[in-house]
Design a protein around this motif. Structure first.
Motif, PDB file in Angstrom:
ATOM      1  N   LYS A 228       0.812  -1.218   0.000  1.00  0.00           N
ATOM      2  CA  LYS A 228       0.000   0.000   0.000  1.00  0.00           C
ATOM      3  C   LYS A 228       0.841   1.261   0.000  1.00  0.00           C
ATOM      4  CE  LYS A 228      -2.431  -0.355   3.627  1.00  0.00           C
ATOM      5  NZ  LYS A 228      -3.395  -0.020   4.694  1.00  0.00           N
ATOM      6  N   GLU A 229       2.042   1.155   0.549  1.00  0.00           N
ATOM      7  CA  GLU A 229       2.904   2.332   0.593  1.00  0.00           C
ATOM      8  C   GLU A 229       4.358   1.890   0.471  1.00  0.00           C
ATOM      9  OE1 GLU A 229       2.517   4.789   4.074  1.00  0.00           O
ATOM     10  OE2 GLU A 229       3.930   6.277   3.308  1.00  0.00           O
ATOM     11  N   ALA A 230       5.041   2.467  -0.490  1.00  0.00           N
ATOM     12  CA  ALA A 230       6.448   2.141  -0.705  1.00  0.00           C
ATOM     13  C   ALA A 230       7.097   3.295  -1.455  1.00  0.00           C
ATOM     14  CB  ALA A 230       6.579   0.842  -1.494  1.00  0.00           C
ATOM     15  N   TYR A 231       8.420   3.332  -1.405  1.00  0.00           N
ATOM     16  CA  TYR A 231       9.160   4.415  -2.055  1.00  0.00           C
ATOM     17  C   TYR A 231      10.343   3.857  -2.827  1.00  0.00           C
ATOM     18  CZ  TYR A 231       6.283   7.184   0.997  1.00  0.00           C
ATOM     19  OH  TYR A 231       5.198   7.727   1.606  1.00  0.00           O
ATOM     20  N   PHE A 232      10.729   4.568  -3.863  1.00  0.00           N
ATOM     21  CA  PHE A 232      11.913   4.165  -4.618  1.00  0.00           C
ATOM     22  C   PHE A 232      13.150   4.452  -3.787  1.00  0.00           C
ATOM     23  CE2 PHE A 232       8.703   5.048  -7.795  1.00  0.00           C
ATOM     24  CZ  PHE A 232       8.752   3.877  -8.528  1.00  0.00           C
ATOM     25  N   ARG A 233      14.085   3.497  -3.828  1.00  0.00           N
ATOM     26  CA  ARG A 233      15.362   3.707  -3.154  1.00  0.00           C
ATOM     27  C   ARG A 233      16.451   3.791  -4.212  1.00  0.00           C
ATOM     28  NH1 ARG A 233      17.670  -0.179   0.399  1.00  0.00           N
ATOM     29  NH2 ARG A 233      16.948  -1.716  -1.104  1.00  0.00           N
ATOM     30  N   ARG A 234      17.551   4.432  -3.859  1.00  0.00           N
ATOM     31  CA  ARG A 234      18.699   4.423  -4.752  1.00  0.00           C
ATOM     32  C   ARG A 234      19.382   3.067  -4.668  1.00  0.00           C
ATOM     33  NH1 ARG A 234      19.212   8.448  -7.467  1.00  0.00           N
ATOM     34  NH2 ARG A 234      19.689  10.574  -6.826  1.00  0.00           N
ATOM     35  N   ALA A 235      19.768   2.540  -5.810  1.00  0.00           N
ATOM     36  CA  ALA A 235      20.491   1.273  -5.818  1.00  0.00           C
ATOM     37  C   ALA A 235      21.901   1.498  -5.271  1.00  0.00           C
ATOM     38  CB  ALA A 235      20.559   0.726  -7.234  1.00  0.00           C
ATOM     39  N   SER A 236      22.435   0.477  -4.585  1.00  0.00           N
ATOM     40  CA  SER A 236      23.796   0.605  -4.066  1.00  0.00           C
ATOM     41  C   SER A 236      24.806  -0.058  -4.995  1.00  0.00           C
ATOM     42  CB  SER A 236      23.883  -0.005  -2.675  1.00  0.00           C
ATOM     43  OG  SER A 236      23.369  -1.315  -2.695  1.00  0.00           O
ATOM     44  N   THR A 237      24.303  -0.632  -6.071  1.00  0.00           N
ATOM     45  CA  THR A 237      25.201  -1.251  -7.050  1.00  0.00           C
ATOM     46  C   THR A 237      24.819  -0.726  -8.435  1.00  0.00           C
ATOM     47  OG1 THR A 237      23.715  -3.105  -7.518  1.00  0.00           O
ATOM     48  CG2 THR A 237      25.225  -3.379  -5.672  1.00  0.00           C
ATOM     49  N   THR A 238      25.473  -1.284  -9.449  1.00  0.00           N
ATOM     50  CA  THR A 238      25.049  -0.994 -10.813  1.00  0.00           C
ATOM     51  C   THR A 238      23.790  -1.820 -11.115  1.00  0.00           C
ATOM     52  OG1 THR A 238      26.590  -2.699 -11.455  1.00  0.00           O
ATOM     53  CG2 THR A 238      27.324  -0.426 -11.694  1.00  0.00           C
ATOM     54  N   ASP A 239      23.187  -1.567 -12.265  1.00  0.00           N
ATOM     55  CA  ASP A 239      21.899  -2.207 -12.571  1.00  0.00           C
ATOM     56  C   ASP A 239      22.015  -3.603 -13.174  1.00  0.00           C
ATOM     57  OD1 ASP A 239      20.320  -0.248 -11.601  1.00  0.00           O
ATOM     58  OD2 ASP A 239      19.759   0.607 -13.540  1.00  0.00           O
ATOM     59  N   TYR A 240      23.108  -3.869 -13.863  1.00  0.00           N
ATOM     60  CA  TYR A 240      23.205  -5.135 -14.598  1.00  0.00           C
ATOM     61  C   TYR A 240      24.402  -5.943 -14.113  1.00  0.00           C
ATOM     62  CZ  TYR A 240      20.163  -2.750 -17.946  1.00  0.00           C
ATOM     63  OH  TYR A 240      19.133  -2.084 -18.532  1.00  0.00           O
ATOM     64  N   ASN A 241      24.199  -7.236 -13.934  1.00  0.00           N
ATOM     65  CA  ASN A 241      25.356  -8.104 -13.746  1.00  0.00           C
ATOM     66  C   ASN A 241      25.028  -9.539 -14.137  1.00  0.00           C
ATOM     67  OD1 ASN A 241      23.996  -9.191 -11.569  1.00  0.00           O
ATOM     68  ND2 ASN A 241      25.542  -8.682 -10.055  1.00  0.00           N
ATOM     69  N   GLY A 242      26.089 -10.331 -14.232  1.00  0.00           N
ATOM     70  CA  GLY A 242      25.882 -11.703 -14.655  1.00  0.00           C
ATOM     71  C   GLY A 242      27.192 -12.372 -15.014  1.00  0.00           C
ATOM     72  N   VAL A 243      27.083 -13.447 -15.772  1.00  0.00           N
ATOM     73  CA  VAL A 243      28.259 -14.258 -16.073  1.00  0.00           C
ATOM     74  C   VAL A 243      28.361 -14.506 -17.578  1.00  0.00           C
ATOM     75  CG1 VAL A 243      26.957 -16.413 -15.593  1.00  0.00           C
ATOM     76  CG2 VAL A 243      29.465 -16.422 -15.489  1.00  0.00           C
ATOM     77  N   TYR A 244      29.591 -14.411 -18.070  1.00  0.00           N
ATOM     78  CA  TYR A 244      29.883 -14.607 -19.486  1.00  0.00           C
ATOM     79  C   TYR A 244      31.190 -15.381 -19.566  1.00  0.00           C
ATOM     80  CZ  TYR A 244      31.507 -13.166 -24.194  1.00  0.00           C
ATOM     81  OH  TYR A 244      31.989 -13.135 -25.485  1.00  0.00           O
ATOM     82  N   GLN A 245      31.111 -16.628 -19.997  1.00  0.00           N
ATOM     83  CA  GLN A 245      32.300 -17.482 -20.097  1.00  0.00           C
ATOM     84  C   GLN A 245      33.119 -17.484 -18.800  1.00  0.00           C
ATOM     85  OE1 GLN A 245      34.300 -15.980 -23.589  1.00  0.00           O
ATOM     86  NE2 GLN A 245      32.768 -16.861 -24.986  1.00  0.00           N
ATOM     87  N   GLY A 246      32.425 -17.657 -17.705  1.00  0.00           N
ATOM     88  CA  GLY A 246      33.102 -17.766 -16.415  1.00  0.00           C
ATOM     89  C   GLY A 246      33.465 -16.439 -15.782  1.00  0.00           C
ATOM     90  N   ARG A 247      33.392 -15.375 -16.580  1.00  0.00           N
ATOM     91  CA  ARG A 247      33.796 -14.058 -16.058  1.00  0.00           C
ATOM     92  C   ARG A 247      32.599 -13.312 -15.494  1.00  0.00           C
ATOM     93  NH1 ARG A 247      38.879 -12.397 -17.790  1.00  0.00           N
ATOM     94  NH2 ARG A 247      38.615 -10.902 -16.101  1.00  0.00           N
ATOM     95  N   TYR A 248      32.857 -12.549 -14.445  1.00  0.00           N
ATOM     96  CA  TYR A 248      31.823 -11.718 -13.852  1.00  0.00           C
ATOM     97  C   TYR A 248      31.681 -10.418 -14.644  1.00  0.00           C
ATOM     98  CZ  TYR A 248      29.399  -8.709 -10.537  1.00  0.00           C
ATOM     99  OH  TYR A 248      28.498  -7.856  -9.937  1.00  0.00           O
ATOM    100  N   ILE A 249      30.472 -10.156 -15.089  1.00  0.00           N
ATOM    101  CA  ILE A 249      30.160  -8.963 -15.889  1.00  0.00           C
ATOM    102  C   ILE A 249      29.327  -8.012 -15.038  1.00  0.00           C
ATOM    103  CG2 ILE A 249      28.920  -8.132 -17.946  1.00  0.00           C
ATOM    104  CD1 ILE A 249      31.303  -9.844 -18.679  1.00  0.00           C
ATOM    105  N   ASP A 250      29.661  -6.751 -15.027  1.00  0.00           N
ATOM    106  CA  ASP A 250      28.957  -5.775 -14.196  1.00  0.00           C
ATOM    107  C   ASP A 250      28.951  -4.428 -14.918  1.00  0.00           C
ATOM    108  OD1 ASP A 250      28.579  -3.685 -12.068  1.00  0.00           O
ATOM    109  OD2 ASP A 250      28.543  -5.469 -10.793  1.00  0.00           O
ATOM    110  N   PHE A 251      27.766  -3.895 -15.135  1.00  0.00           N
ATOM    111  CA  PHE A 251      27.743  -2.591 -15.815  1.00  0.00           C
ATOM    112  C   PHE A 251      26.494  -1.794 -15.489  1.00  0.00           C
ATOM    113  CE2 PHE A 251      24.672  -3.396 -19.281  1.00  0.00           C
ATOM    114  CZ  PHE A 251      24.667  -4.781 -19.334  1.00  0.00           C
ATOM    115  N   ASP A 252      26.568  -0.526 -15.843  1.00  0.00           N
ATOM    116  CA  ASP A 252      25.395   0.319 -15.772  1.00  0.00           C
ATOM    117  C   ASP A 252      25.183   0.955 -17.134  1.00  0.00           C
ATOM    118  OD1 ASP A 252      23.192   1.246 -14.457  1.00  0.00           O
ATOM    119  OD2 ASP A 252      24.348   1.850 -12.713  1.00  0.00           O
TER     120      ASP A 252
END
Lengths: 215, 215
Positions: B92-116
């Motif tokens: 019923k009531e909530a607010y947007f918070r600022r993210a403390s990380t970037t928006d996108y992350n994941g894995v690509y050929q074993g490597r950690y991918i992180d971006f905004d």
């Protein structure tokens, strides 16, 4: 002897209990209190949820530059938002959504880390219904990309915590789908999983267990 | 000639415009329509946000088992929840918070991918105010863990998209903090960044650009 462990966890929710659409509850305990251990018990905090314990441990890993692992925000479906003048946008109607991935991911020594954390009150086995199909599928996808993927399972009854490799979880999951048993026996988890004993800093040193499955 | 590109993106919001507490808007366009390109234009869709383009590309990477990269849910601070009988819990009531990380992350050929991902209407430079301090700090932490970390920057005016290494972004950020310029010249981004030309599948083949910064 007394330990004061100061916790600084970003809280997503204030002290409240939330029910997911399917009726199971989401517990979030206050995580900013300091707490005490007597000499004779282990370091686990019987009032803390596994999530709070992991958040605290991730905070320790982050501040000590050991790993960058975060819990993802709870996905929400927003229906209606108010824009009051001179104050923050207020979400008036929204619903909890099921996550399409696991809850935790991040990076540890260049490797992609991905896991979910589950608690059970069951004493002799871990019911597979704690996982959802899409979470298991997400783990399968991450494994194909050579990510380090696992579950952290806590037996609440005796506060024991295990790391279970995603490959083992998936194997039991697939057997279940083919008509097999609906849970993993605790004895199996003790044998094929990695025990994560509580300590002080971090409270749940699960990256030690990760080291053993990497090497 | 006509391309019908079917998009299947998990939508976090329905067709709506949301304002963050600081007043800047969050746009989410409908992403389930098919769309058309004439022969003479590039493949970018002038109606699509960068976020929708990336979600579509991530969906392509996922379904083709090339990478597992997701946008994180928008963090929400929940204040009040209703539990109607026989229906889903209603926030019923909530607010947007600022993210403390970037928006996108994941894995690509074993490597950690992180971006905004950031868009700018600016034609000659990219204003650093598009990033928040904690996002840049998060990138710094991920780089220390040997993650693959970057920004995807879109100049809306001519629909050109670049990958900018996190190390370059951080370098400009730190100079700004020390009194330096508040933006990165577009010419610099053209020189030190990696152009991501639109194509069909995926729409934004940013992992090609990632390959060039890995090798």
């Amino acid at each position: 002897m007394q330990y004061n462990v100061h916790i600084d966890v970003k809280r997503e929710f204030d002290y409240m209990t939330i029910k997911y659409p399917d009726g199971h509850q989401f517990h979030q305990k206050p995580t900013t209190d300091s707490y005490h251990h007597s000499e004779s018990v282990n370091f686990s905090n019987r009032g803390m949820t596994l999530e709070a314990e992991l958040n605290e441990s991730n905070q320790f890993y982050l501040s000590h530059e050991i790993a960058v692992i975060h819990k993802k925000p709870t996905p929400i479906q927003i229906v209606s938002v108010d824009y009051p003048k001179r104050s923050a946008a207020r979400i008036k109607e929204a619903y909890f959504r099921r996550a399409s991935t696991t809850d935790y991911n991040g990076v540890y020594q260049g490797r992609y880390i991905d896991f979910d954390a589950k608690e059970t009150k069951n004493k002799t086995s871990f019911p597979l219904k704690n996982f959802h199909k899409h979470q298991v599928e997400h783990m399968r996808q991450c494994l194909k990309q050579d990510g380090i993927c696992f579950a952290i399972i806590k037996f609440i009854s005796d506060q024991s915590v295990f790391l279970l490799r995603a490959s083992d979880l998936i194997s039991y999951w697939d057997k279940q789908t083919a008509g097999g048993r609906k849970s993993i026996p605790r004895k199996t988890i003790e044998k094929i999983g990695v025990l994560i004993p509580y300590q002080i800093n971090p409270l749940l040193p699960y990256l030690h267990a990760v080291d053993t499955i990497i090497h």
